[in-house]
Design a protein around this motif. Structure first.
Motif, mmCIF file in Angstrom:
data_model
loop_
_atom_site.group_PDB
_atom_site.id
_atom_site.type_symbol
_atom_site.label_atom_id
_atom_site.label_comp_id
_atom_site.label_asym_id
_atom_site.label_seq_id
_atom_site.Cartn_x
_atom_site.Cartn_y
_atom_site.Cartn_z
ATOM 1 N N THR A 186 0.816 -1.217 0.000
ATOM 2 C CA THR A 186 0.000 0.000 0.000
ATOM 3 C C THR A 186 0.848 1.264 0.000
ATOM 4 O OG1 THR A 186 -1.770 -1.139 1.176
ATOM 5 C CG2 THR A 186 -1.809 1.270 1.223
ATOM 6 N N ASP A 187 1.904 1.250 0.816
ATOM 7 C CA ASP A 187 2.720 2.464 0.948
ATOM 8 C C ASP A 187 4.146 2.072 1.340
ATOM 9 O OD1 ASP A 187 3.429 5.090 1.011
ATOM 10 O OD2 ASP A 187 2.250 5.628 2.786
ATOM 11 N N ALA A 188 4.964 1.772 0.355
ATOM 12 C CA ALA A 188 6.303 1.236 0.600
ATOM 13 C C ALA A 188 7.303 2.272 1.097
ATOM 14 C CB ALA A 188 6.839 0.582 -0.674
ATOM 15 N N GLU A 189 7.214 3.499 0.611
ATOM 16 C CA GLU A 189 8.254 4.495 0.878
ATOM 17 C C GLU A 189 8.523 4.746 2.363
ATOM 18 O OE1 GLU A 189 11.384 6.809 0.212
ATOM 19 O OE2 GLU A 189 10.302 5.671 -1.324
ATOM 20 N N PRO A 190 7.498 5.027 3.180
ATOM 21 C CA PRO A 190 7.784 5.259 4.596
ATOM 22 C C PRO A 190 8.371 4.031 5.302
ATOM 23 C CG PRO A 190 5.413 5.209 4.209
ATOM 24 C CD PRO A 190 6.076 5.265 2.873
ATOM 25 N N ILE A 191 8.017 2.839 4.849
ATOM 26 C CA ILE A 191 8.561 1.624 5.443
ATOM 27 C C ILE A 191 10.043 1.493 5.113
ATOM 28 C CG2 ILE A 191 8.488 -0.909 5.350
ATOM 29 C CD1 ILE A 191 5.431 -0.653 5.034
ATOM 30 N N LEU A 192 10.396 1.750 3.846
ATOM 31 C CA LEU A 192 11.801 1.692 3.435
ATOM 32 C C LEU A 192 12.621 2.723 4.201
ATOM 33 C CD1 LEU A 192 11.294 1.316 -0.422
ATOM 34 C CD2 LEU A 192 12.084 -0.456 1.150
ATOM 35 N N TYR A 193 12.063 3.929 4.341
ATOM 36 C CA TYR A 193 12.772 5.005 5.050
ATOM 37 C C TYR A 193 12.991 4.631 6.517
ATOM 38 C CZ TYR A 193 13.763 9.544 7.137
ATOM 39 O OH TYR A 193 14.348 10.569 7.842
ATOM 40 N N ARG A 194 11.964 4.038 7.145
ATOM 41 C CA ARG A 194 12.090 3.654 8.546
ATOM 42 C C ARG A 194 13.168 2.581 8.731
ATOM 43 N NH1 ARG A 194 7.898 0.225 12.294
ATOM 44 N NH2 ARG A 194 9.094 0.441 14.235
ATOM 45 N N ILE A 195 13.209 1.612 7.835
ATOM 46 C CA ILE A 195 14.224 0.559 7.912
ATOM 47 C C ILE A 195 15.616 1.167 7.791
ATOM 48 C CG2 ILE A 195 15.172 -1.472 6.733
ATOM 49 C CD1 ILE A 195 12.228 -2.134 5.928
ATOM 50 N N GLU A 196 15.766 2.066 6.839
ATOM 51 C CA GLU A 196 17.077 2.673 6.602
ATOM 52 C C GLU A 196 17.544 3.534 7.768
ATOM 53 O OE1 GLU A 196 17.065 3.020 1.727
ATOM 54 O OE2 GLU A 196 16.028 4.537 2.903
ATOM 55 N N THR A 197 16.611 4.249 8.390
ATOM 56 C CA THR A 197 17.007 5.153 9.475
ATOM 57 C C THR A 197 17.152 4.430 10.819
ATOM 58 O OG1 THR A 197 14.669 5.762 9.766
ATOM 59 C CG2 THR A 197 16.034 7.213 8.409
ATOM 60 N N GLU A 198 16.311 3.429 11.074
ATOM 61 C CA GLU A 198 16.351 2.743 12.373
ATOM 62 C C GLU A 198 17.306 1.551 12.417
ATOM 63 O OE1 GLU A 198 12.569 1.796 14.077
ATOM 64 O OE2 GLU A 198 11.658 3.708 13.463
ATOM 65 N N LEU A 199 17.470 0.884 11.277
ATOM 66 C CA LEU A 199 18.309 -0.313 11.250
ATOM 67 C C LEU A 199 19.574 -0.135 10.428
ATOM 68 C CD1 LEU A 199 15.574 -3.099 10.771
ATOM 69 C CD2 LEU A 199 16.466 -2.135 12.905
ATOM 70 N N GLY A 200 19.463 0.595 9.319
ATOM 71 C CA GLY A 200 20.608 0.818 8.452
ATOM 72 C C GLY A 200 20.971 -0.403 7.624
ATOM 73 N N TYR A 201 22.044 -0.267 6.867
ATOM 74 C CA TYR A 201 22.535 -1.357 6.028
ATOM 75 C C TYR A 201 23.879 -1.867 6.563
ATOM 76 C CZ TYR A 201 19.081 0.174 2.561
ATOM 77 O OH TYR A 201 17.918 0.511 1.921
ATOM 78 N N PRO A 202 24.152 -3.155 6.373
ATOM 79 C CA PRO A 202 23.253 -4.180 5.840
ATOM 80 C C PRO A 202 22.205 -4.568 6.868
ATOM 81 C CG PRO A 202 25.310 -5.196 6.520
ATOM 82 C CD PRO A 202 25.480 -3.720 6.711
ATOM 83 N N CYS A 203 21.131 -5.157 6.381
ATOM 84 C CA CYS A 203 20.089 -5.671 7.270
ATOM 85 C C CYS A 203 19.576 -6.978 6.690
ATOM 86 C CB CYS A 203 18.953 -4.661 7.441
ATOM 87 S SG CYS A 203 18.129 -4.200 5.898
ATOM 88 N N PHE A 204 18.873 -7.741 7.523
ATOM 89 C CA PHE A 204 18.342 -9.030 7.095
ATOM 90 C C PHE A 204 16.827 -8.966 7.002
ATOM 91 C CE2 PHE A 204 22.518 -10.299 8.515
ATOM 92 C CZ PHE A 204 22.856 -11.324 7.636
ATOM 93 N N ILE A 205 16.304 -9.557 5.946
ATOM 94 C CA ILE A 205 14.861 -9.582 5.715
ATOM 95 C C ILE A 205 14.404 -11.037 5.780
ATOM 96 C CG2 ILE A 205 13.001 -9.053 4.108
ATOM 97 C CD1 ILE A 205 16.412 -7.305 3.903
#
Length: 365
Positions: A167-186
């Motif tokens: 429904t709304d991917a952008e805020p989810i991607l932004y939250r992952i990047e800011t709270e967890l950063g890279y690399p991350c596991f999905i």
């Protein structure tokens, strides 16, 4: 126990870990003391049909193709006399009666509490965790919730619903990047054996990883990357569980994915893991604590990360860990002093003990 005890070993299943289950079942059938137990088998196809007398090795070699002569069966839900019957009305050994079910099933519809509920309704004794233990152990999101309540240290994570992302991917991607950063596991929340798990180092990889994990579950768990050694501890018991010596994984791949676990012999297992005694004790204490937090029974394997400064993070618990020849769970107990055949015997005993304990209760006035 005498030869009169009939054990039904069930394997296969509908999950993405069907093939792993076949290999695990081969190892258990090889290890079980068939001079003491009357062993029968049931293979569950990827379509969810149950077949009596299936050989997991032949099934694996044939790609789980069901022989036209295979006997389809079903479990009779008669609490006074649980048994299996043939849908073609063919006679089964011992009229389909049994003393215990040993479900060597990994993933959804096998390890997640669903088939355990089926067994409970039929009043059938079985090996392993019950409905609650299986469901909590399978769902990484709810597992983390009870681990948090138990005070167990874990990597930071975010849970995402597939519908929310679509429904709304952008805020989810932004939250992952800011709270967890890279690399991350999905990771798919409800799957095991590292199926559907990816490591993302940038946004494009993150999006592709989310798409992949979404194929396997409606709920996804995204975790921060913990740089540390991969350590595993086996747990055995019911209400008074014990922990094994820890083992260390040196994966052949970037992380211990499906191929590294079951197909690539380049991965190495160090048993026991070279750790300080203090760290070993902490790992064993946490493993038992994790086992009790999800109310597991019989067996579990608890996975950890240990950093260079000796910080410990619990990764997950597996309530029906792999039993293949290269699987960590039986190897850990062998190194602790319980060989494979004795381990299987203990699991059967624990299953019968748990059944007896559960039946010593009232469920109505």
């Amino acid at each position: 126990m005498s030869m009169s005890h009939t054990i039904i070993v069930i394997f296969g299943g509908q999950s993405g870990e069907h093939e792993v289950s076949l290999v695990s079942a081969q190892s258990v059938l090889k290890a079980i003391d068939q001079s003491r137990f009357n062993v029968q088998t049931i293979g569950i196809s990827k379509e969810g049909k149950w077949y009596w007398g299936i050989d997991p090795r032949k099934w694996e070699e044939s790609g789980s193709i069901v022989d036209s002569n295979a006997m389809q069966v079903t479990l009779v839900h008669d609490p006074s006399a649980p048994r299996f019957i043939s849908l073609s009305k063919t006679d089964l050994p011992n009229q389909g009666k049994f003393d215990l079910i040993f479900p060597i099933l990994h993933g959804p519809f096998g390890e997640d509490g669903t088939i355990q509920g089926l067994f409970e309704m039929a009043n059938a004794p079985y090996v392993g965790s019950g409905v609650l233990g299986g469901s909590l152990g399978m769902d990484k999101d709810r597992m983390k919730a009870v681990f948090s309540t138990a005070g167990l240290p874990m990597a930071k994570s975010i849970t995402v619903l597939r519908s929310q992302y679509k429904t709304d991917a952008e805020p989810i991607l932004y939250r992952i990047e800011t709270e967890l950063g890279y690399p991350c596991f999905i990771k798919p929340a409800n799957l095991g054996s590292s199926v559907g798990i990816s490591k993302a180092s940038n946004r494009e990889e993150l999006k592709a990883s989310i798409e992949l994990a979404s194929c396997y579950d409606r709920k996804l768990v995204i975790e921060e990357n913990i740089v540390g050694r991969e350590i595993e501890v086996a747990v055995l018991g019911n209400e008074s569980p014990e922990a094994s010596v820890p083992g260390e994984i040196l994966p052949a791949h970037d992380f211990y994915d499906y191929e590294a676990k079951y197909l690539d012999t380049g991965s190495r297992l160090l048993i026991p893991a070279p750790l300080e005694e203090k760290t070993i004790k902490e790992l064993q204490t946490m493993a038992v604590k994790a086992f009790q937090a999800v109310e597991a029974s019989g067996l579990s394997r608890v996975d950890f990360f240990v950093t260079t400064d000796q910080k410990i993070y619990v990764n997950e618990i597996n309530t029906m860990p792999g039993f293949t020849q290269i699987s960590m769970y039986p190897k850990l107990w062998d190194a602790t002093g319980i060989p494979y055949t004795e381990l299987v015997d203990r699991l059967i005993t624990l299953g019968l003990e748990r059944y007896k304990d559960l039946r010593n209760r009232r469920i109505s006035r």
